[in-house]
Design a protein around this motif. Structure first.
Motif, PDB file in Angstrom:
ATOM      1  N   PHE A 170       0.853  -1.187   0.000  1.00 24.60           N
ATOM      2  CA  PHE A 170       0.000   0.000   0.000  1.00 24.60           C
ATOM      3  C   PHE A 170       0.889   1.237   0.000  1.00 24.60           C
ATOM      4  O   PHE A 170       1.862   1.317   0.759  1.00 24.60           O
ATOM      5  CB  PHE A 170      -0.909   0.017   1.233  1.00 24.60           C
ATOM      6  N   LEU A 186      -4.306  -3.505   9.259  1.00 27.05           N
ATOM      7  CA  LEU A 186      -5.061  -3.477   8.009  1.00 27.05           C
ATOM      8  C   LEU A 186      -6.469  -2.956   8.250  1.00 27.05           C
ATOM      9  O   LEU A 186      -6.994  -2.158   7.468  1.00 27.05           O
ATOM     10  CB  LEU A 186      -5.106  -4.888   7.404  1.00 27.05           C
ATOM     11  N   ARG A 187      -7.085  -3.383   9.337  1.00 27.60           N
ATOM     12  CA  ARG A 187      -8.457  -2.953   9.642  1.00 27.60           C
ATOM     13  C   ARG A 187      -8.526  -1.437   9.822  1.00 27.60           C
ATOM     14  O   ARG A 187      -9.428  -0.780   9.281  1.00 27.60           O
ATOM     15  CB  ARG A 187      -8.949  -3.671  10.911  1.00 27.60           C
ATOM     16  N   VAL A 190      -8.139   0.410   6.297  1.00 29.08           N
ATOM     17  CA  VAL A 190      -9.263   0.412   5.362  1.00 29.08           C
ATOM     18  C   VAL A 190     -10.486   1.132   5.923  1.00 29.08           C
ATOM     19  O   VAL A 190     -11.352   1.580   5.154  1.00 29.08           O
ATOM     20  CB  VAL A 190      -9.636  -1.032   4.946  1.00 29.08           C
ATOM     21  N   HIS A 191     -10.557   1.266   7.235  1.00 28.68           N
ATOM     22  CA  HIS A 191     -11.694   1.968   7.829  1.00 28.68           C
ATOM     23  C   HIS A 191     -11.467   3.471   7.906  1.00 28.68           C
ATOM     24  O   HIS A 191     -12.436   4.242   7.933  1.00 28.68           O
ATOM     25  CB  HIS A 191     -11.971   1.424   9.240  1.00 28.68           C
ATOM     26  N   ILE A 195      -9.606   3.855  -0.066  1.00 20.13           N
ATOM     27  CA  ILE A 195      -8.807   2.794  -0.676  1.00 20.13           C
ATOM     28  C   ILE A 195      -9.000   2.813  -2.198  1.00 20.13           C
ATOM     29  O   ILE A 195     -10.118   2.937  -2.693  1.00 20.13           O
ATOM     30  CB  ILE A 195      -9.201   1.412  -0.119  1.00 20.13           C
ATOM     31  N   ASP A 209      -8.480  -9.114  -2.880  1.00 20.77           N
ATOM     32  CA  ASP A 209      -9.760  -9.356  -2.194  1.00 20.77           C
ATOM     33  C   ASP A 209      -9.659 -10.568  -1.267  1.00 20.77           C
ATOM     34  O   ASP A 209     -10.207 -10.561  -0.149  1.00 20.77           O
ATOM     35  CB  ASP A 209     -10.870  -9.587  -3.220  1.00 20.77           C
ATOM     36  N   PHE A 212      -7.785  -9.507   1.876  1.00 18.39           N
ATOM     37  CA  PHE A 212      -8.686  -8.820   2.810  1.00 18.39           C
ATOM     38  C   PHE A 212      -9.583  -9.829   3.515  1.00 18.39           C
ATOM     39  O   PHE A 212      -9.757  -9.783   4.742  1.00 18.39           O
ATOM     40  CB  PHE A 212      -9.557  -7.797   2.067  1.00 18.39           C
ATOM     41  N   LEU A 217     -12.112  -9.059   6.439  1.00 19.70           N
ATOM     42  CA  LEU A 217     -12.520  -7.751   5.920  1.00 19.70           C
ATOM     43  C   LEU A 217     -13.123  -7.889   4.524  1.00 19.70           C
ATOM     44  O   LEU A 217     -12.619  -8.645   3.698  1.00 19.70           O
ATOM     45  CB  LEU A 217     -11.322  -6.797   5.851  1.00 19.70           C
ATOM     46  N   VAL A 219     -13.728  -5.249   1.721  1.00 19.84           N
ATOM     47  CA  VAL A 219     -13.390  -3.859   1.418  1.00 19.84           C
ATOM     48  C   VAL A 219     -14.100  -3.395   0.148  1.00 19.84           C
ATOM     49  O   VAL A 219     -14.040  -4.050  -0.893  1.00 19.84           O
ATOM     50  CB  VAL A 219     -11.859  -3.692   1.239  1.00 19.84           C
ATOM     51  N   PRO A 221     -13.724  -0.408  -2.245  1.00 25.34           N
ATOM     52  CA  PRO A 221     -12.825   0.716  -2.514  1.00 25.34           C
ATOM     53  C   PRO A 221     -13.588   1.975  -2.899  1.00 25.34           C
ATOM     54  O   PRO A 221     -14.663   1.905  -3.509  1.00 25.34           O
ATOM     55  CB  PRO A 221     -11.970   0.215  -3.677  1.00 25.34           C
ATOM     56  N   CYS A 243      -3.171   0.174  -3.684  1.00 27.46           N
ATOM     57  CA  CYS A 243      -2.507  -1.118  -3.529  1.00 27.46           C
ATOM     58  C   CYS A 243      -1.815  -1.436  -4.848  1.00 27.46           C
ATOM     59  O   CYS A 243      -2.469  -1.687  -5.864  1.00 27.46           O
ATOM     60  CB  CYS A 243      -3.529  -2.193  -3.185  1.00 27.46           C
TER      61      CYS A 243
END
Length: 295
Positions: A170, A186-187, A190-191, A195, A209, A212, A217, A219, A221, A243
């Protein structure tokens, strides 16, 4: 009616030269052998092909008609032989390669440049395809060489001649570079941040995917793009967290145009393979390209 093509060749040479003795010399055989072959051909066809004269031989009316067609066929065979030799000597030919655009630019391009320098007469066709499409193309014979992600199933139909690793990561531009000051989960990433991912349908997006998903997760985007170049540019302009493949943007990282985010849950390395179809003879042009990659 089956007639040995060698008889037609002897007939053609004799008619062309107008002499049995000259034909024998051209064919590296004896005059009786040429005469016998012509008699054999006349017997199979059921008609006379030549009139014998003191100066040599002259075609009959039937012989002239036959000669016109044999001449065309003989010319085509000579052309076929010449084209075959041109292909073998790499003065003619083509190779068809399928690869995703990012891998082509950052890994394959150097080989293409060297190949084109060594064999300028060979046409190179490059197709930008997903790994799933590349497998289908190899199996159907539509492409000669494919560069694909090795995490997909290939049913053991391919011969992978070389493998190399790539690392996804990333990255952000100046706007979000404070994220890079310390490790982040990671959580939380993305929150808390927008993304940017490749659009669905490709193998890279599928891989990310699944990454994740392995961490619980799902996600969605904020931005989806069609290629890696756009993802780099969007990250530079502060539009979010992209990413991307780290191996292909070391220059941007070194020049601090982009900054890598240190994620606690590191993305596993991917294996890329250069593959051909098993049990299918390759053209000389494709074989030379494979040899270049293997060196």
């Amino acid at each position: 009616m089956y007639i040995n093509l060698e008889l037609y060749r002897i007939f053609y040479i004799t008619a062309k030269l107008g002499s049995i003795s000259k034909a024998a010399k051209e064919l590296f055989t004896s005059q009786p052998a040429v005469s016998q072959s012509i008699k054999l051909l006349e017997g199979k066809l059921g008609g006379q092909l030549f009139h014998r004269t003191p100066k040599g031989v002259v075609l009959t009316l039937e012989g002239e008609v036959l000669f016109k067609y044999i001449e065309q066929g003989y010319g085509l065979m000579q052309t076929a032989e010449r084209k075959f030799l041109e292909l073998k000597n790499l003065n003619l030919g083509k190779i068809r390669i399928a690869v995703c655009s990012a891998v082509c630019k950052y890994h394959l391009m150097k080989y293409i440049e060297i190949y084109n320098l060594n064999y300028p007469n060979i046409k190179i066709y490059i197709q930008d395809k997903s790994s799933y499409e590349i497998v289908k193309g190899l199996e159907s014979g539509e492409i000669d060489i494919g560069i694909l992600n090795m995490h997909i199933e290939t049913n053991n139909s391919l011969n992978v001649i070389k493998r190399f690793k790539i690392q996804d990561c990333f990255v952000v531009g100046d706007k979000y570079k404070e994220i890079c000051e310390k490790q982040i989960s990671l959580r939380n990433l993305v929150h808390a941040y927008p993304i940017i991912l490749l659009e669905k349908g490709g193998n890279t997006r599928d891989y990310i995917d699944k990454y994740f998903s392995s961490h619980g997760l799902e996600v969605v985007p904020q931005i989806e793009l069609s290629n890696m170049e756009l993802m780099i540019e969007f990250a530079k302009r502060g539009l979010g967290v992209s990413c991307v493949i780290k191996d292909y943007m070391q220059k941007e990282l070194d020049q601090k145009q982009l900054y890598e985010i240190f994620i606690k849950e590191k993305i596993p390395e991917r294996i890329i393979g250069i593959a051909i179809k098993k049990d299918i003879p390759m053209s000389t042009a494709a074989q030379r390209f494979i040899e270049l990659i293997e060196d």
